[in-house]
Design a protein around this motif. Sequence first.
Motif, PDB file in Angstrom:
ATOM      1  N   ASP A   1      -6.122  -5.435  -2.334  1.00  0.00           N
ATOM      2  CA  ASP A   1      -6.702  -5.692  -1.014  1.00  0.00           C
ATOM      3  C   ASP A   1      -7.666  -6.877  -1.130  1.00  0.00           C
TER       4      ASP A   1
ATOM      5  N   THR B   1      -9.669  10.282   0.059  1.00  0.00           N
ATOM      6  CA  THR B   1      -9.883   8.875  -0.361  1.00  0.00           C
ATOM      7  C   THR B   1      -8.976   7.952   0.450  1.00  0.00           C
ATOM      8  N   ILE B   2      -7.724   8.350   0.599  1.00  0.00           N
ATOM      9  CA  ILE B   2      -6.762   7.556   1.372  1.00  0.00           C
ATOM     10  C   ILE B   2      -7.238   7.458   2.825  1.00  0.00           C
TER      11      ILE B   2
ATOM     12  N   TYR C   1     -10.402   5.206   3.117  1.00  0.00           N
ATOM     13  CA  TYR C   1     -10.057   3.800   2.863  1.00  0.00           C
ATOM     14  C   TYR C   1      -9.300   3.219   4.063  1.00  0.00           C
TER      15      TYR C   1
ATOM     16  N   ILE D   1      -0.849   1.732  -5.563  1.00  0.00           N
ATOM     17  CA  ILE D   1      -1.479   2.938  -4.989  1.00  0.00           C
ATOM     18  C   ILE D   1      -0.665   4.178  -5.370  1.00  0.00           C
TER      19      ILE D   1
ATOM     20  N   ARG E   1     -11.530   2.773   7.025  1.00  0.00           N
ATOM     21  CA  ARG E   1     -12.406   1.610   6.837  1.00  0.00           C
ATOM     22  C   ARG E   1     -11.641   0.321   7.171  1.00  0.00           C
ATOM     23  N   ARG E   2     -10.362   0.288   6.828  1.00  0.00           N
ATOM     24  CA  ARG E   2      -9.553  -0.890   7.169  1.00  0.00           C
ATOM     25  C   ARG E   2      -9.347  -1.015   8.676  1.00  0.00           C
TER      26      ARG E   2
ATOM     27  N   TYR F   1     -12.198   2.533  -5.637  1.00  0.00           N
ATOM     28  CA  TYR F   1     -11.109   3.101  -4.816  1.00  0.00           C
ATOM     29  C   TYR F   1     -10.023   3.713  -5.704  1.00  0.00           C
ATOM     30  N   PHE F   2      -9.610   2.959  -6.715  1.00  0.00           N
ATOM     31  CA  PHE F   2      -8.579   3.487  -7.622  1.00  0.00           C
ATOM     32  C   PHE F   2      -9.102   4.713  -8.387  1.00  0.00           C
TER      33      PHE F   2
ATOM     34  N   ARG G   1      -3.022   8.614   5.769  1.00  0.00           N
ATOM     35  CA  ARG G   1      -2.912   7.418   6.617  1.00  0.00           C
ATOM     36  C   ARG G   1      -2.656   7.797   8.074  1.00  0.00           C
TER      37      ARG G   1
ATOM     38  N   GLY H   1     -11.259   6.775  -7.185  1.00  0.00           N
ATOM     39  CA  GLY H   1     -11.217   7.852  -6.186  1.00  0.00           C
ATOM     40  C   GLY H   1      -9.835   8.478  -6.096  1.00  0.00           C
ATOM     41  N   LEU H   2      -8.813   7.621  -6.176  1.00  0.00           N
ATOM     42  CA  LEU H   2      -7.438   8.138  -6.134  1.00  0.00           C
ATOM     43  C   LEU H   2      -7.136   9.012  -7.354  1.00  0.00           C
TER      44      LEU H   2
END
Lengths: 274, 304
Positions: free
Chosen positions: B91, A3-4, A7, A108, A10-11, B102-103, A122, B105-106
Motif C-alpha cells: 500500500d 485487522t482487515i 485497515y 495479504i 481506514r482506506r 499491519y502484517f 472487507r 496484525g494479520l
Amino acid sequence: MMTIFRYTLRRFQGQILGWGIALALFGVLIVSMYDMIAAEQEQLQELLEVYPPEISAFMGDIGTFATPEGFISLEFFSFMPLILGIFAVLTGSGLLVSDEENGRLDLIMAHPVSRAALFLGRLLAFVAATVAILAVCWLGLVVPMNWSSMDIGWGRMWLPLLSLLAELLVFGTLSLLLSMFLPSRRMAATTGGMLLVASFFITGLAKLNENLEPIAKLSPLNYYQAQEAFQGLNGAWLAGLLGSAVVFAALAWWRFQRRDIRVGGEGGWRLPAL
Amino acid sequence: MSEEAALMAQRLTKSYGKVRALRGVDLEVQRGEIFGYLGPNGAGKTTTIRCLLDLIRPDGGTVRVLGIDPQADPVAVRARTGYLPGELALDPNMTVEDTLHYFNGLRGNQADWGFARQIAERLDLDLKPPIKNLSHGNKQKVGIVQALMHRPELLLLDEPTLGLDPLMQHEVLRLITEAKANGATVFFSSHIMSEVEAVAERVAIIREGVIVEVAETASLINRALRRANVRFKQPVDIGPLANVPGVTVLSQDDGTSVLLQVEGEMDDLIKALAAFPVSDFETERPSLEEIFLAYYEDDQKEEE
C-alpha cells in the motif's frame, strides 16, 4: 478479521469524508431553500404540473412538492440511489479485486487469514463506510432543520436513508459478485453501473408504460422508498432488498473461496482477434 | 513421502487456460535445508510457490507443507510460513512501520518486533517514510522484513535479492543462512546462480513446468562437464587423449597444448596423461549458471 476490517475502513476514510461532506452540504442547501420554496409554492405547483409526465415519472409524487416530505424527496432522495450508487458499484467491484489486480492481495493472503475472514472483514468495512456516509448525509439534512420550517423530525429522516442503504448494499454486493466472475474490476464496475442506470430508468418508465411493470418488478430501485418511507417503511420490500444483498454476498463469498488469487493476466478473458 | 519433509509436491499440475504452467512437478524439501529453485521466467517457479500457500489451486497432484494440506488448512500453513512474493506490491500510502504493524496484525501480533527492527537496521531500512517514497530495493527490504519477523519455520522466498545492491544481497543471504541455523527451512527461487550456489544445499531445476533435475548443489557442479587445459613440454600426438572415455577435444594448438571437455570423473584422463610430458594442467569447474544453461541448450538441440 478485525485487522482487515480496521485497515479497510481506514482506506475508506477519504471516501466517507468526500461523499459524506459533499452530500451533507447539498442537504444543507436543500433544507435551507425550503422556506423560500414554500412561500412560492402555488406558482411552483403550477409550474410542476405542466412538466411532461416523462420527467415527473422519475421525480416521484410532484403533487406533494410543497410538503416538507415531498420537497426533500423530490430534491434530494429521488435521485440519490443513482448518485450514491456510483460509490456502491465502484467500491463493491473493487473490494477484493482492486488489490488483486495491483498484486497486493497475494501477500495479504499469504498471512494466516482465511478467505472467509478476509471477505467478511472487507464486506463489513464496506457496510460500515456506507452507513457512515449516510450518517454524515443525515446530519446535513437534520441540523439545518433547526433554522428551517421543515419539521420532519430527526428520527423520521432516517427512514428514506434506510431504504437507500438497502439499495446501496444491493448494488455494492451485486458489483462484488460480478467482480468475482468477470475478468477485471473495470468490467465488473461497468456492468454494475449499467445495471444501476437500467434499474433507474426501467423503474421510472414503468410508471408511464404498464407493459414495463413485469420487468420493473425485477429492478431493485422499484422497491426504493423515498417519500413513501416517511409514511412508514415497507418491511417486505426492505427485507427483500437486504435479502438480495445477502444472497449476492453469499454467492460472491462462495466464488471467492474457490477461485485462484490472480497476480497477472492469468484467468483473464480475451476478445477474439479481428 | 518422508514424514520429515518440510515441502512435498507430487505430480503437481496447473494450467492457466491453454498454458500448462506445471506439468507434474515432483519435489521434496527436507526440514532445515536451504533449497534453491531455479528456472527462467515462466518456467513455473512462482506457480509452484503459490500452490504451496493455497493462493492458487492446482488442477491435480498432492501438496503438503510442514505436513499440512494447504487446501485443507491454509491458515495453519501460512501461520508457520514467511513469504516474499516475486512481484511485491504494498500500500503506497502507508509508512514502512505501519505496513509492518499491519502484517503483524494479520499474524495475530506474533512477530518479534525487536527482531523486526534488528533486520530493518541490518538492511539499512528506515521505518518512517511512506512506501510510495521508497525505491524498488527498499520496498524489497520491507518484503524481507515481513517474511522473517515472526521467525517462521518455513521461508518461501521468490527472488529474495531482486533489486538489491550487492552489499544488501549479501546481507539477505546471511539472513537466510541464519534462519536455517535457527532451524528454519528455506525454499527460494532465484535467477542469480551465484547466490544459489553460495547458500543452497540442494537445488531443483524447473523447465517448462517439469522438474528436470534435483541434486545437491555441490554434486551437480562436480558431476557436470568441466574443461581441462593441458600444456606439454614438447609437441605431442594427442590422438590417445581423444580416445579416453568421456573426453572431447575442444581445441588444440601445434601439439603443445590442448583444451579438453571432460564428462564425469577425471580419473581416466589423468591416467592417460601420465604417458605425456605434461608441463601444466588446469581444470575449470563450471558455475551453476553454466550447468543451468546446459539444460536449456540441450532442450533446444532436441527441438532442432
